[in-house]
Write an enzyme that holds these catalytic residues in place. Structure first.
Site, PDB file in Angstrom:
ATOM      1  CB  ALA A   9      -0.920  -0.006   1.218  1.00 15.70           C
ATOM      2  N   GLY A  11       2.065   2.746  -2.783  1.00 20.30           N
ATOM      3  CA  GLY A  11       1.953   3.529  -4.022  1.00 20.30           C
ATOM      4  C   GLY A  11       1.396   4.921  -3.740  1.00 20.30           C
ATOM      5  NE  ARG A  15      -3.190   6.338 -13.054  1.00 21.42           N
ATOM      6  CZ  ARG A  15      -3.525   5.143 -13.543  1.00 21.42           C
ATOM      7  NH1 ARG A  15      -4.517   5.039 -14.412  1.00 21.42           N
ATOM      8  NH2 ARG A  15      -2.884   4.059 -13.169  1.00 21.42           N
ATOM      9  CD  GLU A 151       5.308  -5.982 -14.747  1.00 20.86           C
ATOM     10  OE1 GLU A 151       4.532  -5.029 -14.618  1.00 20.86           O
ATOM     11  OE2 GLU A 151       5.001  -7.141 -14.397  1.00 20.86           O
ATOM     12  NE  ARG A 330     -30.633  16.309  16.606  1.00 20.03           N
ATOM     13  CZ  ARG A 330     -30.612  17.359  17.440  1.00 20.03           C
ATOM     14  NH1 ARG A 330     -31.678  18.135  17.546  1.00 20.03           N
ATOM     15  NH2 ARG A 330     -29.549  17.623  18.151  1.00 20.03           N
ATOM     16  NE  ARG A 437     -56.092  27.845  24.738  1.00 21.03           N
ATOM     17  CZ  ARG A 437     -57.143  27.066  24.592  1.00 21.03           C
ATOM     18  NH1 ARG A 437     -58.363  27.540  24.768  1.00 21.03           N
ATOM     19  NH2 ARG A 437     -57.001  25.822  24.256  1.00 21.03           N
TER      20      ARG A 437
HETATM   21  C1  UD1 Z   1       1.984  -4.820 -10.962  1.00 22.70           C
HETATM   22  C2  UD1 Z   1       2.679  -6.055 -11.510  1.00 22.70           C
HETATM   23  C3  UD1 Z   1       2.002  -6.472 -12.819  1.00 22.70           C
HETATM   24  C4  UD1 Z   1       0.543  -6.738 -12.587  1.00 22.70           C
HETATM   25  C5  UD1 Z   1      -0.125  -5.520 -11.936  1.00 22.70           C
HETATM   26  C6  UD1 Z   1      -1.523  -5.852 -11.506  1.00 22.70           C
HETATM   27  C7  UD1 Z   1       5.044  -5.903 -10.853  1.00 22.70           C
HETATM   28  C8  UD1 Z   1       6.394  -5.559 -11.286  1.00 22.70           C
HETATM   29  N1  UD1 Z   1       4.069  -5.741 -11.752  1.00 22.70           N
HETATM   30  O1  UD1 Z   1       2.169  -3.804 -11.906  1.00 22.70           O
HETATM   31  O2  UD1 Z   1       2.620  -7.664 -13.335  1.00 22.70           O
HETATM   32  O3  UD1 Z   1      -0.092  -7.057 -13.820  1.00 22.70           O
HETATM   33  O4  UD1 Z   1       0.597  -5.105 -10.762  1.00 22.70           O
HETATM   34  O5  UD1 Z   1      -2.153  -4.689 -11.065  1.00 22.70           O
HETATM   35  O6  UD1 Z   1       4.857  -6.330  -9.734  1.00 22.70           O
HETATM   36  N2  UD1 Z   1       3.618  -0.789  -4.513  1.00 22.70           N
HETATM   37  C9  UD1 Z   1       4.326  -0.510  -3.350  1.00 22.70           C
HETATM   38  N3  UD1 Z   1       5.607  -0.101  -3.450  1.00 22.70           N
HETATM   39  C10 UD1 Z   1       6.244   0.029  -4.642  1.00 22.70           C
HETATM   40  C11 UD1 Z   1       5.508  -0.248  -5.809  1.00 22.70           C
HETATM   41  C12 UD1 Z   1       4.206  -0.655  -5.720  1.00 22.70           C
HETATM   42  O7  UD1 Z   1       3.790  -0.652  -2.261  1.00 22.70           O
HETATM   43  O8  UD1 Z   1       7.425   0.410  -4.623  1.00 22.70           O
HETATM   44  C13 UD1 Z   1       2.213  -1.238  -4.392  1.00 22.70           C
HETATM   45  C14 UD1 Z   1       1.215  -0.263  -4.967  1.00 22.70           C
HETATM   46  O9  UD1 Z   1       0.705   0.577  -3.966  1.00 22.70           O
HETATM   47  C15 UD1 Z   1       0.124  -1.178  -5.507  1.00 22.70           C
HETATM   48  C16 UD1 Z   1       0.875  -2.462  -5.859  1.00 22.70           C
HETATM   49  O10 UD1 Z   1       2.081  -2.410  -5.157  1.00 22.70           O
HETATM   50  O11 UD1 Z   1      -0.838  -1.487  -4.531  1.00 22.70           O
HETATM   51  C17 UD1 Z   1       1.117  -2.597  -7.340  1.00 22.70           C
HETATM   52  O12 UD1 Z   1       1.860  -1.484  -7.775  1.00 22.70           O
HETATM   53  P1  UD1 Z   1       1.636  -0.861  -9.202  1.00 22.70           P
HETATM   54  O13 UD1 Z   1       2.577   0.230  -9.392  1.00 22.70           O
HETATM   55  O14 UD1 Z   1       0.189  -0.598  -9.403  1.00 22.70           O
HETATM   56  O15 UD1 Z   1       2.073  -2.104 -10.102  1.00 22.70           O
HETATM   57  P2  UD1 Z   1       1.900  -2.201 -11.628  1.00 22.70           P
HETATM   58  O16 UD1 Z   1       3.012  -1.486 -12.296  1.00 22.70           O
HETATM   59  O17 UD1 Z   1       0.534  -1.889 -12.009  1.00 22.70           O
END
Ligand code: UD1
Ligand code: CA
Length: 452
Positions: A9, A11, A15, A151, A330, A437
């Site tokens: 979690a 990321g 967006r 990827e 309430r 009244r």
């Molecule tokens: C990743 C997978 C891809 C898969 C896709 C599915 C890898 C290299 N790729 O790609 O094969 O199809 O998910 O959605 O694993 N996160 C961290 N720290 C980081 C990077 C990511 O905690 O340094 C977490 C993000 O918050 C997210 C999850 O890992 O919850 C996936 O990260 P994201 O960047 O969405 O991966 P994708 O590039 O989409």
């Protein structure tokens, strides 16, 4: 077999265009992360690790009730790097399950099946076939067996045409995972440490990759923006509505209900369109909920009728009570059996006894009202003196005439009658008529003003 779950979690969630971390955005009234956490608990995980980054302090605050290890990933260097922040703390003989904090609809059946295929010689991977696989890691197979994941950004044209993709969910033994993580580099198009490289390493070590698929693709859909969040919200609401309907209650339109918490509904009850249920709401049998009601942390007993556009919070409604339309109940409202609260009535911290009625345009605050009391239209309990709140007590069988002000603290006796239009400042005696009244008079010959 002991299970450890790592929830990624960290990321940024750029967006979402939000000051709030992505995984704190709510689905069905709970943060995305909480859905994944609850699922991990259902699986019976021995320990749960949440890898957080950006805005992590907020996560701690909001989710302080979670029984988890919080692991900081200072810089987001990729999914393998994220896992590595947590996995060295996990005993070698545990099975590790990797989940994403922004993928909230995954079902436990799907995950149990996945976990059950992990052995010392196998890795379990959840894959899915997508019509449009753009953006996802593609599953490479040789002779039917998975050999690697590539990827999107590293894939050639032929590989990009593959429609079987990596969901990101996988399970394997902790000792072996840590072994692999030490070997993963960031020598790829994104300069990131890819968790997906584990697959290729495992195949080189002679391990088999066992794949399984979710029943529905929504289970593995992630939230990247608010449009996806709204889409998953509707899917979740449909699921919650279907569960209620299968248990024997009717919902006028499952596309027009919002359940933001725990809703329990008894058989043969009916919920009309556009109702919102928040927190813990329990509804008995044969209850009717009209259109547009908002019901928060309340219980409603069998046979009650809640008419349209009623709003209630922390309210207890007993058998065969009738409420609304346009009533506002309430916190601290308790309506006993067969009582009635009608339109444009506000009730707060008040008990209305069995069979009592307040049918129109009334405010009842901090009142204790007995059985079979009739509260006339426009009655107001004046409970606040500007500094303190005071209590109004109305005993069984009393009749309060319309447009009465009851200046609390005050008690209206048993079977007593208050004349309409009274301002009651002192206790009213049992069985007697009390009124305040000015006497009616007629001014003879009085002329209305005329325009000159
Ligand atoms: C990743 C997978 C891809 C898969 C896709 C599915 C890898 C290299 N790729 O790609 O094969 O199809 O998910 O959605 O694993 N996160 C961290 N720290 C980081 C990077 C990511 O905690 O340094 C977490 C993000 O918050 C997210 C999850 O890992 O919850 C996936 O990260 P994201 O960047 O969405 O991966 P994708 O590039 O989409
Ligand atoms: Ca993603």
């Amino acid at each position: 077999m002991k299970l450890s779950v790592i929830i990624l979690a960290a990321g940024q969630g750029t967006r979402m265009n939000s000051a709030v971390p992505k995984v704190m955005h709510e689905l069905a009234g709970k943060p995305l992360l909480e859905h994944v956490y609850l699922r991990s608990l259902e699986l019976g995980a021995t320990d749960i690790h949440i890898v957080y980054g950006h805005g992590g302090e907020h996560l701690h605050e909001y989710c302080s009730q979670f029984d988890v290890e919080w692991v900081l990933q200072d810089q987001q260097l990729g999914t393998a790097h994220a896992v590595q922040q947590a996995s060295p703390h996990i005993p070698d003989d545990h099975v590790v399950l990797i989940l994403y904090g922004d993928v909230p609809l995954i079902r436990s059946e799907t995950l149990n099946q996945l976990i059950s295929s992990v052995t010392a010689d196998t890795i379990a991977l959840l894959t899915v076939h997508l019509e449009d696989p753009t953006g996802y890691g593609r599953i490479l197979r040789a002779g039917g067996e998975v050999v690697a994941i590539v990827e999107q950004k590293d894939a050639n044209e032929q590989q990009r045409a593959i429609t079987e993709v990596n969901t990101g969910v996988l399970a394997l033994q902790a000792g072996y995972l840590n072994n692999c993580l030490r070997k993963i580099d960031n020598n790829n198009a994104q300069g990131e440490y890819y968790l997906t490289d584990v697959i290729e390493l495992a195949v080189q070590d002679g391990k088999r990759v066992i794949t399984s698929q979710p029943e529905d693709t929504s289970e593995v859909e992630g939230v990247n923006d608010r449009i996806q969040l709204a889409k998953l919200e509707r899917i979740k609401q449909q699921q919650l509505a279907e569960a209620i309907m299968l248990k024997g209650a009717s919902i006028a339109d499952p596309a027009r209900i919002d359940i933001r918490g725990e809703l329990d509904v008894g058989v043969d009850s009916f919920i009309d369109v556009n109702c919102v249920f928040q927190g813990k709401v329990s509804i008995g049998k044969n209850v009717s909920i009209g259109a547009g009601c908002i019901i928060i942390d309340s219980t409603i007993a069998d046979g009650a009728v809640i008419r349209p556009y009623t709003i209630m919070e922390q309210t207890r409604i007993q058998h065969k009570v009738e409420v609304g339309p346009f009533a506002r109940l309430r916190p601290g409202t308790s309506l006993e059996d067969n009582s009635k609260v009608g339109n444009f009535v506000e009730v707060k911290n008040t008990r209305l006894g069995a069979g009592s009625k307040a049918n129109h345009l009334t405010y009842l605050g901090d009142a204790e009202i007995g059985e079979k009391v009739n509260i006339g239209a426009g009655t107001i309990t004046c409970n606040y003196d500007g500094a303190y709140k005071h209590k109004t007590i109305i005993k069984d069988g009393a009749f309060i005439g319309s447009d009465t002000q009851l200046i609390a603290p005050v008690t209206v006796g048993e079977n007593s009658t208050i004349g309409a239009g009274s301002t009651i400042t002192r206790d009213a005696e049992d069985h007697e008529l009390t009124l305040s009244r000015t006497e009616q008079k007629t001014i003879k010959g009085w002329k209305r003003p005329q325009k000159r």
